[in-house]
Design a protein around this motif. Structure first.
Motif, mmCIF file in Angstrom:
data_model
loop_
_atom_site.group_PDB
_atom_site.id
_atom_site.type_symbol
_atom_site.label_atom_id
_atom_site.label_comp_id
_atom_site.label_asym_id
_atom_site.label_seq_id
_atom_site.Cartn_x
_atom_site.Cartn_y
_atom_site.Cartn_z
ATOM 1 N N VAL A 32 11.615 -50.615 55.198
ATOM 2 C CA VAL A 32 12.469 -51.549 54.181
ATOM 3 C C VAL A 32 11.615 -52.117 53.543
ATOM 4 N N ASP A 33 11.807 -52.178 51.836
ATOM 5 C CA ASP A 33 10.789 -52.643 50.982
ATOM 6 C C ASP A 33 11.553 -53.642 50.025
ATOM 7 N N LEU A 34 11.480 -54.826 50.071
ATOM 8 C CA LEU A 34 12.100 -55.867 49.100
ATOM 9 C C LEU A 34 11.133 -56.643 48.214
ATOM 10 N N ARG A 35 11.302 -56.470 46.907
ATOM 11 C CA ARG A 35 10.437 -57.193 45.933
ATOM 12 C C ARG A 35 11.424 -57.912 44.993
ATOM 13 N N VAL A 36 10.889 -59.307 45.074
ATOM 14 C CA VAL A 36 11.826 -60.558 44.512
ATOM 15 C C VAL A 36 11.018 -61.121 43.464
ATOM 16 N N VAL A 45 16.225 -62.583 41.674
ATOM 17 C CA VAL A 45 16.086 -61.482 40.958
ATOM 18 C C VAL A 45 15.722 -60.277 41.570
ATOM 19 N N PRO A 46 16.055 -59.466 42.162
ATOM 20 C CA PRO A 46 15.247 -58.306 42.681
ATOM 21 C C PRO A 46 14.545 -57.521 41.758
ATOM 22 N N ASP A 47 13.081 -57.369 41.745
ATOM 23 C CA ASP A 47 12.218 -56.435 41.061
ATOM 24 C C ASP A 47 12.572 -55.218 41.432
ATOM 25 N N TRP A 48 12.374 -54.896 42.607
ATOM 26 C CA TRP A 48 12.783 -53.381 43.036
ATOM 27 C C TRP A 48 13.114 -53.678 44.683
ATOM 28 N N ALA A 49 13.807 -53.073 45.226
ATOM 29 C CA ALA A 49 14.432 -52.941 46.396
ATOM 30 C C ALA A 49 14.750 -51.518 46.847
ATOM 31 N N PHE A 50 14.201 -51.008 47.975
ATOM 32 C CA PHE A 50 14.281 -49.647 48.435
ATOM 33 C C PHE A 50 13.724 -49.552 49.669
ATOM 34 N N ALA A 51 14.307 -48.351 50.468
ATOM 35 C CA ALA A 51 14.372 -48.109 51.806
ATOM 36 C C ALA A 51 14.395 -46.692 52.187
ATOM 37 N N GLY A 52 13.710 -46.180 53.294
ATOM 38 C CA GLY A 52 13.726 -44.858 53.589
ATOM 39 C C GLY A 52 12.883 -44.550 54.641
ATOM 40 N N THR A 53 12.127 -43.386 54.339
ATOM 41 C CA THR A 53 11.186 -42.878 55.669
ATOM 42 C C THR A 53 9.773 -42.654 54.967
ATOM 43 N N LYS A 54 9.001 -42.927 55.972
ATOM 44 C CA LYS A 54 7.512 -42.804 55.701
ATOM 45 C C LYS A 54 6.924 -41.733 56.543
ATOM 46 N N SER A 55 5.833 -40.851 55.743
ATOM 47 C CA SER A 55 5.109 -39.972 56.462
ATOM 48 C C SER A 55 3.710 -40.135 55.892
ATOM 49 N N SER A 56 2.672 -39.917 56.714
ATOM 50 C CA SER A 56 1.313 -40.134 56.546
ATOM 51 C C SER A 56 0.535 -38.892 57.217
ATOM 52 N N ARG A 57 -0.739 -38.483 56.293
ATOM 53 C CA ARG A 57 -1.587 -37.773 56.895
ATOM 54 C C ARG A 57 -2.858 -38.166 56.477
ATOM 55 N N PRO A 58 -4.012 -37.730 57.069
ATOM 56 C CA PRO A 58 -5.387 -38.139 56.870
ATOM 57 C C PRO A 58 -5.711 -38.151 55.146
ATOM 58 N N GLY A 59 -6.300 -39.087 54.710
ATOM 59 C CA GLY A 59 -6.624 -39.253 53.206
ATOM 60 C C GLY A 59 -8.058 -38.238 53.036
ATOM 61 N N PRO A 60 -8.334 -38.523 51.731
ATOM 62 C CA PRO A 60 -9.657 -37.598 51.270
ATOM 63 C C PRO A 60 -10.875 -38.107 51.922
ATOM 64 N N GLN A 61 -11.255 -39.451 52.302
ATOM 65 C CA GLN A 61 -12.229 -39.812 52.955
ATOM 66 C C GLN A 61 -11.901 -40.319 54.287
ATOM 67 N N PRO A 62 -13.060 -40.344 55.234
ATOM 68 C CA PRO A 62 -12.688 -41.038 56.477
ATOM 69 C C PRO A 62 -12.163 -42.273 56.526
ATOM 70 N N GLY A 63 -11.350 -42.824 57.455
ATOM 71 C CA GLY A 63 -10.771 -44.214 57.358
ATOM 72 C C GLY A 63 -9.535 -44.355 56.389
ATOM 73 N N ASN A 105 5.124 -47.694 35.824
ATOM 74 C CA ASN A 105 5.143 -48.861 35.533
ATOM 75 C C ASN A 105 6.600 -49.400 35.048
ATOM 76 N N PRO A 106 7.219 -50.598 35.504
ATOM 77 C CA PRO A 106 8.570 -51.053 35.100
ATOM 78 C C PRO A 106 8.294 -51.759 33.683
ATOM 79 N N ALA A 107 7.214 -52.100 33.554
ATOM 80 C CA ALA A 107 6.847 -52.873 32.025
ATOM 81 C C ALA A 107 6.612 -52.055 30.956
ATOM 82 N N THR A 108 6.344 -50.691 31.282
ATOM 83 C CA THR A 108 5.967 -49.734 30.316
ATOM 84 C C THR A 108 6.990 -48.490 30.408
ATOM 85 N N GLY A 109 7.385 -48.225 31.392
ATOM 86 C CA GLY A 109 8.189 -46.889 31.687
ATOM 87 C C GLY A 109 7.407 -45.986 31.933
ATOM 88 N N ASN A 110 6.061 -46.031 32.019
ATOM 89 C CA ASN A 110 5.085 -44.680 32.102
ATOM 90 C C ASN A 110 4.780 -44.733 33.488
#
Length: 199
Positions: A32-36, A45-63, A105-110
């Protein structure tokens, strides 16, 4: 399991700043992620509020870790959406995590590159970790120790030690009568237990 507060975000080559009070509760799979937006605004004034599931895998570099957050409910859109980034520990501070990726980016929409800095909170020993979801997928509640948050269609809230920190809309899921260590999949009214464990 983690309790993470964002302490900085930079877009592109811009400076790092933190315009929000952001907290994320993450279990084995659910989050759960809440940004006020920060005070001195007269109301929450919520800037962004969202929730769900997370998945992970190793990244491109060690660590490094490549993580994807799948938004079941999102205050900015009614469509299923996900975002992803590469994360690694700050070599100068093990409680800090650096995250880089690209998102709108919510400020630019891009869609723009970003870098976020997260600070992890060390939880008390053996805290309960509980995540519940409305059976229609319209809301998720996360609880880790004394911190709890809920995000749903039209509402968001954050509570710590029984004190409401932020709330907006007709909040739901504040006082679900959850017995100790109930089975995953058990229903309480319209809520389904998705995670229930201790570290």
């Amino acid at each position: 399991m983690s309790i993470s507060a964002r302490i900085g975000i930079a877009w592109g080559s811009g400076p790092s700043e933190e315009p929000t009070d952001t907290l994320v509760l993450t279990g084995n799979q659910y989050f759960v992620d809440l940004r006020v937006l920060k005070a001195p605004l007269p109301t929450v004034v919520p800037d962004w509020a969202f929730a769900g599931t997370k998945s992970s895998r190793p990244g491109p570099q060690p660590g490094q870790t490549h993580s994807t957050w799948h938004h079941t409910v999102d205050s900015r859109t009614s469509e299923p959406v996900s975002d992803e980034g590469i994360l690694w520990s700050d070599p100068d501070d093990p409680l800090k995590t650096i995250e880089r990726g690209s998102m709108r980016n919510p400020a630019t929409g891009n869609i723009e590159d970003y870098e976020e800095i997260w600070l992890d909170t060390v939880p008390p020993p053996n805290p309960p970790v509980v995540f519940l979801e409305k059976e229609d997928g319209s809301a998720i509640v996360g609880i880790i120790g004394e911190k709890s948050m809920g995000v749903g269609k039209g509402f968001a809230w954050r509570r710590e030690g029984g004190t409401m920190i932020h709330s907006t809309g007709d909040v739901e899921g504040l006082d679900i009568p959850l017995p100790e260590m109930v089975s995953v999949g058990l229903k309480f009214g319209s809520w389904i237990v998705r995670e229930n464990w201790r570290t």
